[in-house]
Design a protein around this motif. Structure first.
Motif, PDB file in Angstrom:
ATOM      1  N   THR A 169     -10.112   6.211  -9.128  1.00 34.49           N
ATOM      2  CA  THR A 169      -9.049   5.974  -8.169  1.00 34.49           C
ATOM      3  C   THR A 169      -7.706   5.945  -8.881  1.00 34.49           C
ATOM      4  O   THR A 169      -7.607   5.632 -10.057  1.00 34.49           O
ATOM      5  N   ASN A 170      -6.692   6.258  -8.134  1.00 39.82           N
ATOM      6  CA  ASN A 170      -5.332   6.231  -8.661  1.00 39.82           C
ATOM      7  C   ASN A 170      -4.604   5.065  -8.011  1.00 39.82           C
ATOM      8  O   ASN A 170      -4.342   5.083  -6.813  1.00 39.82           O
ATOM      9  N   PRO A 171      -4.279   4.031  -8.790  1.00 43.78           N
ATOM     10  CA  PRO A 171      -3.617   2.871  -8.190  1.00 43.78           C
ATOM     11  C   PRO A 171      -2.228   3.215  -7.681  1.00 43.78           C
ATOM     12  O   PRO A 171      -1.542   4.068  -8.228  1.00 43.78           O
ATOM     13  N   ARG A 172      -1.877   2.545  -6.609  1.00 45.84           N
ATOM     14  CA  ARG A 172      -0.544   2.703  -6.026  1.00 45.84           C
ATOM     15  C   ARG A 172       0.159   1.357  -6.151  1.00 45.84           C
ATOM     16  O   ARG A 172      -0.431   0.316  -5.899  1.00 45.84           O
ATOM     17  N   ILE A 173       1.412   1.390  -6.540  1.00 41.52           N
ATOM     18  CA  ILE A 173       2.211   0.176  -6.650  1.00 41.52           C
ATOM     19  C   ILE A 173       3.194   0.178  -5.489  1.00 41.52           C
ATOM     20  O   ILE A 173       3.917   1.151  -5.282  1.00 41.52           O
ATOM     21  N   VAL A 174       3.187  -0.899  -4.715  1.00 36.26           N
ATOM     22  CA  VAL A 174       4.113  -1.032  -3.592  1.00 36.26           C
ATOM     23  C   VAL A 174       4.996  -2.246  -3.851  1.00 36.26           C
ATOM     24  O   VAL A 174       4.491  -3.339  -4.105  1.00 36.26           O
ATOM     25  N   GLN A 175       6.297  -2.015  -3.812  1.00 34.42           N
ATOM     26  CA  GLN A 175       7.265  -3.084  -4.041  1.00 34.42           C
ATOM     27  C   GLN A 175       8.162  -3.218  -2.817  1.00 34.42           C
ATOM     28  O   GLN A 175       8.740  -2.235  -2.358  1.00 34.42           O
ATOM     29  N   SER A 176       8.257  -4.433  -2.295  1.00 36.36           N
ATOM     30  CA  SER A 176       9.149  -4.711  -1.181  1.00 36.36           C
ATOM     31  C   SER A 176      10.479  -5.173  -1.763  1.00 36.36           C
ATOM     32  O   SER A 176      10.552  -6.218  -2.413  1.00 36.36           O
ATOM     33  N   TYR A 191       4.514  10.060  -8.513  1.00 31.40           N
ATOM     34  CA  TYR A 191       5.385  10.084  -7.351  1.00 31.40           C
ATOM     35  C   TYR A 191       6.061   8.728  -7.155  1.00 31.40           C
ATOM     36  O   TYR A 191       5.541   7.692  -7.563  1.00 31.40           O
ATOM     37  N   THR A 192       7.211   8.777  -6.544  1.00 30.16           N
ATOM     38  CA  THR A 192       7.916   7.587  -6.090  1.00 30.16           C
ATOM     39  C   THR A 192       8.512   7.916  -4.731  1.00 30.16           C
ATOM     40  O   THR A 192       9.185   8.948  -4.579  1.00 30.16           O
ATOM     41  N   HIS A 193       8.229   7.078  -3.744  1.00 26.82           N
ATOM     42  CA  HIS A 193       8.789   7.227  -2.408  1.00 26.82           C
ATOM     43  C   HIS A 193       9.540   5.946  -2.056  1.00 26.82           C
ATOM     44  O   HIS A 193       9.013   4.844  -2.264  1.00 26.82           O
ATOM     45  N   VAL A 194      10.734   6.092  -1.530  1.00 28.85           N
ATOM     46  CA  VAL A 194      11.502   4.952  -1.036  1.00 28.85           C
ATOM     47  C   VAL A 194      11.510   5.050   0.488  1.00 28.85           C
ATOM     48  O   VAL A 194      11.953   6.057   1.054  1.00 28.85           O
ATOM     49  N   PHE A 195      10.969   4.012   1.135  1.00 29.54           N
ATOM     50  CA  PHE A 195      10.905   3.959   2.590  1.00 29.54           C
ATOM     51  C   PHE A 195      11.977   3.004   3.105  1.00 29.54           C
ATOM     52  O   PHE A 195      12.174   1.929   2.527  1.00 29.54           O
ATOM     53  N   ALA A 196      12.656   3.389   4.187  1.00 28.14           N
ATOM     54  CA  ALA A 196      13.644   2.516   4.818  1.00 28.14           C
ATOM     55  C   ALA A 196      13.294   2.372   6.297  1.00 28.14           C
ATOM     56  O   ALA A 196      12.987   3.354   6.979  1.00 28.14           O
ATOM     57  N   LYS A 197      13.315   1.140   6.762  1.00 22.89           N
ATOM     58  CA  LYS A 197      13.049   0.868   8.164  1.00 22.89           C
ATOM     59  C   LYS A 197      14.272   1.248   8.982  1.00 22.89           C
ATOM     60  O   LYS A 197      15.393   0.821   8.686  1.00 22.89           O
ATOM     61  N   GLN A 198      14.051   2.062  10.002  1.00 26.03           N
ATOM     62  CA  GLN A 198      15.143   2.543  10.842  1.00 26.03           C
ATOM     63  C   GLN A 198      15.420   1.556  11.973  1.00 26.03           C
ATOM     64  O   GLN A 198      14.618   0.666  12.261  1.00 26.03           O
ATOM     65  N   SER A 238       4.868   3.848  -5.507  1.00 25.83           N
ATOM     66  CA  SER A 238       4.759   4.785  -6.626  1.00 25.83           C
ATOM     67  C   SER A 238       3.336   4.798  -7.146  1.00 25.83           C
ATOM     68  O   SER A 238       2.565   3.865  -6.936  1.00 25.83           O
ATOM     69  N   GLY A 239       3.005   5.885  -7.823  1.00 29.72           N
ATOM     70  CA  GLY A 239       1.669   6.009  -8.386  1.00 29.72           C
ATOM     71  C   GLY A 239       1.414   7.422  -8.873  1.00 29.72           C
ATOM     72  O   GLY A 239       2.345   8.189  -9.124  1.00 29.72           O
ATOM     73  N   ILE A 240       0.140   7.754  -8.988  1.00 31.43           N
ATOM     74  CA  ILE A 240      -0.280   9.089  -9.406  1.00 31.43           C
ATOM     75  C   ILE A 240      -1.209   9.644  -8.339  1.00 31.43           C
ATOM     76  O   ILE A 240      -2.139   8.956  -7.902  1.00 31.43           O
ATOM     77  N   ALA A 241      -0.934  10.863  -7.914  1.00 36.69           N
ATOM     78  CA  ALA A 241      -1.759  11.538  -6.915  1.00 36.69           C
ATOM     79  C   ALA A 241      -2.396  12.760  -7.556  1.00 36.69           C
ATOM     80  O   ALA A 241      -1.811  13.391  -8.442  1.00 36.69           O
ATOM     81  N   ALA A 242      -3.598  13.097  -7.131  1.00 36.73           N
ATOM     82  CA  ALA A 242      -4.295  14.276  -7.648  1.00 36.73           C
ATOM     83  C   ALA A 242      -4.729  15.144  -6.472  1.00 36.73           C
ATOM     84  O   ALA A 242      -5.108  14.636  -5.415  1.00 36.73           O
ATOM     85  N   PHE A 243      -4.652  16.449  -6.655  1.00 36.37           N
ATOM     86  CA  PHE A 243      -5.068  17.383  -5.614  1.00 36.37           C
ATOM     87  C   PHE A 243      -5.434  18.710  -6.262  1.00 36.37           C
ATOM     88  O   PHE A 243      -5.170  18.930  -7.450  1.00 36.37           O
ATOM     89  N   LEU A 244      -6.053  19.603  -5.498  1.00 33.17           N
ATOM     90  CA  LEU A 244      -6.395  20.938  -5.985  1.00 33.17           C
ATOM     91  C   LEU A 244      -5.279  21.903  -5.629  1.00 33.17           C
ATOM     92  O   LEU A 244      -4.734  21.851  -4.526  1.00 33.17           O
TER      93      LEU A 244
END
Length: 67
Positions: free
Chosen positions: A1-8, A37-44, A17-23
């Motif tokens: 598994t690839n751990p995901r880190i979520v920070q509020s 990857y790193t994604h920043v989410f904002a509540k609208q 953020s974390g590591i993703a794998a695909f073909l």
């Protein structure tokens, strides 16, 4: 598994953020690819969460120390 880190950061901003794998087809061959990857989410205002910033990159290769 690839751990995901979520920070509020606050009630309206989350960083994931974390590591993703695909073909993927690379050079005519199907192979497993990993990306950081790193994604920043904002509540609208309407309550939806949207990605407002994104970064993807290939993880660096381990460096040999030669020791």
């Amino acid at each position: 598994t690839n751990p995901r880190i979520v920070q509020s950061l606050n009630d309206d901003t989350i960083v994931s953020s974390g590591i993703a794998a695909f073909l993927a087809d690379v050079g005519g061959r199907r192979q497993r690819v990993s990306v950081r990857y790193t994604h920043v989410f904002a509540k609208q205002a309407d309550g939806r969460w949207l990605i407002v910033a994104e970064h993807n990159s290939i993880p660096p290769q381990p460096v040999s120390t030669g020791l």
